[in-house]
Design an enzyme around this catalytic site. Structure first.
Site, PDB file in Angstrom:
ATOM      1  N   LYS A  51      10.378   5.612   6.014  1.00  0.00           N
ATOM      2  CA  LYS A  51      10.477   4.148   6.022  1.00  0.00           C
ATOM      3  C   LYS A  51      11.951   3.773   6.008  1.00  0.00           C
ATOM      4  O   LYS A  51      12.760   4.429   5.334  1.00  0.00           O
ATOM      5  CB  LYS A  51       9.756   3.599   4.792  1.00  0.00           C
ATOM      6  CG  LYS A  51       9.608   2.076   4.762  1.00  0.00           C
ATOM      7  CD  LYS A  51       8.797   1.652   3.527  1.00  0.00           C
ATOM      8  CE  LYS A  51       8.588   0.153   3.470  1.00  0.00           C
ATOM      9  NZ  LYS A  51       7.769  -0.260   2.305  1.00  0.00           N
ATOM     10  N   SER A 108       4.034  -3.312   3.487  1.00  0.00           N
ATOM     11  CA  SER A 108       5.228  -3.319   4.297  1.00  0.00           C
ATOM     12  C   SER A 108       5.530  -1.985   4.998  1.00  0.00           C
ATOM     13  O   SER A 108       6.325  -1.970   5.939  1.00  0.00           O
ATOM     14  CB  SER A 108       6.422  -3.697   3.413  1.00  0.00           C
ATOM     15  OG  SER A 108       6.618  -2.720   2.412  1.00  0.00           O
ATOM     16  N   SER A 142       2.170  -1.593  -0.671  1.00  0.00           N
ATOM     17  CA  SER A 142       2.823  -1.377   0.629  1.00  0.00           C
ATOM     18  C   SER A 142       2.635  -0.001   1.248  1.00  0.00           C
ATOM     19  O   SER A 142       2.995   0.204   2.400  1.00  0.00           O
ATOM     20  CB  SER A 142       4.314  -1.684   0.525  1.00  0.00           C
ATOM     21  OG  SER A 142       4.512  -3.073   0.517  1.00  0.00           O
TER      22      SER A 142
END
Ligand SMILES: [Mg+2]
Ligand SMILES: [Zn+2]
Lengths: 484, 94, 483
Positions: free
Chosen positions: A75, A150, A174
């Site tokens: 990420k 996210s 997330s």
């Protein structure tokens, strides 16, 4: 089968057997990225040359220990020394960290090959990856749907076969929510289990890094590597990490499972509820004791989270002032205008909203009523879990109330989009480990089941997840992406 | 609770965010929605509840007072939008 | 100052704690390094970097707290204090808000022989900010430069009660506080280097009024003198405003050393709202009673105890004992001298007199000068055995102070040995007496000054080396022999 379709442990077997090389695996993965990236759009950065170089280096060593030669994606809020780390924000569009996160360093030292940095909601604020300053990622099961967020890029890339595993971060769901929407396995460990060093903070008391993978075994194996004490993170505890993989014996006989009634109520889609209930039946068949329980303060977790998360974020994001890194408003004539001009340009709307919300919750006159009260509610939520865990080993619930929604569908409707995390946020508030694994499909989209464990008892969560996975075949079904 | 434009301006000023008039209206409305939602917490009594200040039962985490090399200043300055003489350069303070 | 008004002063003192590394990272705290050579992602506020607390900081804070007679609560924690400034890398300062490491202590100060107790409200640990370098004045400079070497250096902020009533009291408090911190070994307390910084909260009210007047905070007080001057200036400004009925604003002001005045620091009055909240990246601190006891047991002799010892063991007057215990270096110097030389009062006189004068003159601390206790003792012995006169000793001391040479070396090199030989002195005295018949007449008619004139002339002729007692004796003999 193409190499990019395999799990980490399958790739390890091929490498150990001398059947393939890291370079071949990385090439297969890069080719897959080339083939489907313009549909999925999960990568902000692809480190093509660097990845091939490292793969060749690993191959040259002749033997494959640990994660040697296995590609990974991170990420884009996980700092990688010398590799652009943007948090999907204009603010950090050109930021190249001069330091490495502990999690990526551990994986790198194990020989894993970084293939790229993955899209996300800006600064991890969002549930659809539509808040990326650069582009939206799409759900590989249906390109008109969001992948969740996210960590949407991290989930979509694994689901699309662009990468065998990835790391994400989970502050209010997330990792688990996008894992559910994309039909992959996503684990958020106990707060304090995994180092946050080098992971750009959203809400420090809630953030944890975790693993997104194709199956439970891979997830447990990667977690084993990233978990454990780190002197660089004061909250990363000095507690032995059990052998998660060794604990995967497929048995849940005698395990005590609670399902909280509050997680199956209003707002939870009927087919989602039915699929999780079927999963609970499966556990019963496998010899577990399954009973209804109550987490009475569940509905207060989300409103409290939307005070505490933003409050911490308002301070965490104050370092973006245009002085030392990131973008800067060069037109400003004085420093105050430079600060606000920089932040105006650098932050997207959702980030600004949460900063303002948090600033307000901490501001004079409102601190007690909002921030402090939310801390008290957090205690009540944590206490609920403690009580249930006096009698049960794990808690099972849906990961999300619905399946993935359409791109643009929830734009502008704040509370609706915040509601995506209603079943995952309480777990962060209590600091507990939670995993989402696929438990079926509805309308062609995957449904996620959440397994919540006691603090630092990831082992039992993995064990239960593995038993379900091995007795079902949802994890073997892959999205069909048109290869152009 | 409903936020007024004035309160939004105050908060934006504290947070060093520049907002257009349109944005002020939009944010006032959106933040009010979320704060109304946050007000649902008032439905439960938190009297006598100890605020949860740290989720982990840990305390006294230290390092020893031993020097380690700092980062090369070229490296710490590499991301600076503007620097001069190995220092960060900012426009006038007042 | 008008007798109708009372000045109320509270001080906030920031002392840099004596550690090798910063409070939350392993960067060096050494003073005077090249800009930004002592920084890292933690103290430069980079995203993803995390703080880890330096144990020594807590140790020193407890030690300081005990020296200031504070309570050390069982639990304390860190908080974030939020504000934007270019020298504050995180956009917040990690400090302690509602649970500080030290609470409710006091300091006794001496005001014209009267003891006064000043309350210490609290002392808390926090990180320092970086340094802003302006081109010229902060108000006119087109840009500023940021050096983060100081960012993250550990500070102890010590907040007093508003117990002081004059600039002199404030100065005495700061001096005493400095002395306590120096003795406790927690800070170097160098005001010039910024390792001791003081802000003063000043307000004025009519005598008898219970409520405090409008309070102004004065920053940039870099010396004891600046503190006194600034308080006097500010108090006068407040009194004049009260007299004229002009409105006073609660504001932060800065001391302008050049213009010797305070001025407002903000062009427009800005809303202060620090939005403190618990620092989530740092677990709370629980300070056990064992830990406190350990620190207490290791606490060195503090000034009050030392003062008592000097009075009891060496019979020094309270005034002398107080002066000799101002800094640990002063006390140490005295202690070393008195071990070798039994006359404590003589040592004290020399230390408080000539030595102190030279230190003030050259703006040095006792440790900076070349004078060693050993050399002072040797010099005193040379006075005692008549090798040099007390007057010559002053010259010798100054030379030792400047050069670091031993008294013997100086006396030898400069030929300063006292002339105690009558055969050398007598002809000289006779010559001078013979050359001044008018003064001899004055002497005979009983004018006391005459004797002094001759002694002065003789001393001049011998460059001060003549043994004064012998000169007196011989002079009297010579004069009395004249009929
Ligand atoms: Mg302070
Ligand atoms: Zn540092």
């Amino acid at each position: 089968m193409e190499l990019y379709e395999l799990t980490v442990h399958e790739l390890q077997e091929l490498l150990a057997g001398g059947i393939t090389s890291s370079a071949e695996i990385v090439k297969s993965v890069l080719a897959r990225i080339d083939a489907v990236e313009d549909q999925v759009k999960s990568f902000i950065t692809v480190t093509r040359e660097q990845a091939l170089d490292k793969a060749r280096q690993v191959d040259a060593q002749g033997s494959y220990q640990g994660l040697a030669g296995i590609p990974m994606g991170l990420k884009d809020n996980i700092c990688t020394r010398g590799v652009k780390t943007t948090c999907a924000s204009r603010m950090l569009a050109d930021f190249i960290p001069p330091y490495e996160s502990t999690v990526s360093r551990r994986l790198d030292q194990q020989g894993s090959v970084l293939v790229g940095k993955l899209n996300m909601d800006e600064f991890a604020m969002g549930s659809s990856t539509e808040n990326s300053a650069f582009f939206a990622t799409r759900n590989p099961w249906d390109l008109t749907k969001v992948p969740g967020g996210s960590s949407g890029g991290s989930a979509a890339a694994v689901a699309a076969g662009q990468i065998p595993f990835s790391l994400g971060s989970d502050t209010g769901g997330s990792i688990r929510q996008p894992a559910a929407y994309c039909g992959v396995v996503g684990m958020k460990p106990t707060y304090g289990r995994v180092s946050r060093w080098g992971v750009v903070a959203y809400a420090s008391s809630l953030d944890q890094v975790g693993v997104l993978s194709k199956d439970v075994r891979d997830n447990a194996m990667i977690m084993q590597i990233i978990a454990g004490h780190d002197p660089l993170d004061s909250n990363c505890v000095d507690l032995a990490v059990p052998d998660y993989v060794a604990g995967l014996d497929g048995s849940v006989r005698g395990m005590r499972i609670a399902y909280p009634r509050e997680y199956f109520g209003v707002g939870v889609n009927e087919s989602v509820r039915d699929l999780v209930m079927q999963a609970l039946k499966k556990y019963q068949e496998l010899g577990a004791i399954v009973e209804e329980a109550s987490l009475p303060h569940s509905e207060y977790a989300l409103p409290a989270y939307y005070l505490l998360g933003p409050a911490e974020a308002s301070a965490n994001l104050a370092c973006f002032d245009g002085v030392r890194f990131g973008c800067r408003d060069n037109t400003a004539e004085n420093v105050v205008d430079m600060f606000s001009g920089t932040r105006d340009h650098g932050f997207g709307d959702e980030v600004k909203r949460r900063i303002m919300l948090g600033t307000f919750a901490l501001s004079s006159g409102y601190y007690d009523a909002y921030y402090l009260n939310a801390l008290k509610v957090r205690r009540l939520i944590a206490n609920d879990f403690t009580k249930v865990f006096n009698d049960y080993d794990i808690i099972i619930a849906p990961t999300t109330p619905t399946t993935a929604f359409g791109l643009g569908e929830q734009r502008g409707d704040l509370l609706t989009i915040y509601m995506n995390d209603v079943l995952t946020v309480p777990v962060n508030m209590a600091g507990l480990p939670g995993i989402s694994i696929p438990c079926g499909f509805t309308g062609g989209l995957p449904v996620g089941m959440q397994i919540i464990g006691k603090a630092f008892d990831e082992a039992t969560v993995y064990k239960a997840a593995y038993a379900f996975e091995q007795n079902t075949d949802f994890h073997t079904i892959k999205p069909q992406l048109g290869v152009r | 609770m409903a936020l007024t434009i004035k309160e939004v301006e105050h908060v934006a000023q504290l947070a060093r965010l520049k907002l257009t008039e349109e944005e002020k209206v939009k944010f006032a409305q959106q933040l009010s929605t979320v704060l109304d939602y946050a007000d649902t917490l008032n439905a439960i009594s938190t009297e006598g509840v100890e605020p949860l200040i740290h989720i982990l039962p840990i305390r006294n985490v230290f390092r020893e007072d031993q020097r380690k090399p700092s980062m090369e200043r070229e490296e710490i300055l590499a991301n600076a939008p503007l620097a001069e003489g190995f220092q960060y350069k900012v426009p006038k303070i007042m | 100052m008008s007798p109708d008004y009372e000045i109320v002063i509270g001080l906030e003192v920031h002392a840099e704690l004596k550690t090798q590394t910063k409070i939350f990272c392993s960067c060096s705290t050494a003073f005077g390094a090249e800009p930004n050579t002592q920084t890292c992602p933690i103290c430069a506020g980079f995203p993803g970097a995390l703080p880890v607390l330096n144990r020594q900081v807590v140790d020193l804070a407890i030690r300081a707290g005990l020296a200031l007679h504070c309570e050390i609560p069982a639990m304390c924690k860190f908080d974030r204090k939020n504000y934007f400034y270019p020298d504050l890398p995180h956009g917040y300062q990690v400090s302690q808000f509602d649970f500080p490491v030290c609470k409710q202590g006091y300091l006794d100060i001496d005001i014209e022989g009267q003891k006064k107790r000043v309350g210490v409200t609290r002392a808390h640990m926090e990180e320092d900010a970086g340094k802003l370098v302006h081109q010229g004045d902060i108000t006119t400079t087109p840009f500023s430069l940021v050096d983060l070497n100081r960012s993250g250096v550990a500070l102890l902020e010590i907040v007093s009660e508003p117990d002081m009533r004059s600039a002199q009291e404030a100065r005495a408090y700061l001096e005493k506080l400095r002395s306590m911190l120096l003795f406790a070994g927690v800070s170097d307390c160098k005001m010039q280097e910024g390792s001791l910084r003081c802000d003063a909260n000043v307000s004025v009210r009519p005598f008898g009024q219970q409520e405090f007047g409008t309070r102004c905070e004065i920053k940039n007080l870099n010396s004891f003198r600046a503190l006194e001057r600034a308080i006097e200036y500010e108090a006068k400004r407040h009194m004049e405003a009260l007299e004229d009925g002009t409105e006073l604003f609660q504001e932060t002001r800065t001391w302008d050393e050049e213009k010797q005045m305070t001025r407002s620091m903000r062009s427009k009055e800005e809303a202060h709202d620090y939005r403190y909240f618990p620092e989530p990246d740092l677990p709370p601190l629980f300070i056990s009673r064992e830990w406190v006891d350990e620190v207490r047991a290791a606490l060195p002799e503090m000034p009050e105890q030392a003062q008592q010892r000097l009075m009891e063991v060496y019979g020094l007057p309270e005034y002398d004992a107080a002066l000799l215990t101002l800094t640990p270096e002063t006390l140490d110097f005295f202690d070393r001298c008195v071990q070798e030389y039994p006359d404590a009062k003589t040592i004290a006189n020399w230390m408080m007199g000539e030595f102190s004068r030279l230190l003030n003159q050259t703006n040095q601390e006792i440790g900076d000068s070349h004078l060693t206790p050993d050399h002072l003792v040797q010099m005193l012995r040379l006075v005692d055995d008549g090798t040099i006169s007390g007057k010559i000793a002053k010259t010798v001391l100054e030379d030792m102070f400047n050069s670091g040479q031993s008294p013997q070396e100086i006396i030898k090199a400069k030929g300063l040995v006292q002339i105690s030989d009558a055969d050398t002195l007598l002809p000289l005295i006779e010559d001078i007496v013979g050359a001044n018949p008018k003064v001899v007449e004055d002497y005979k008619s009983g004018k006391g000054k005459a004797m002094g004139f001759f002694v002065g002339q003789i001393m001049k002729a011998t460059k001060g080396q003549a043994n004064p007692a012998l000169v007196n004796e011989l002079l009297k003999k010579v004069l009395d022999s004249i009929q």
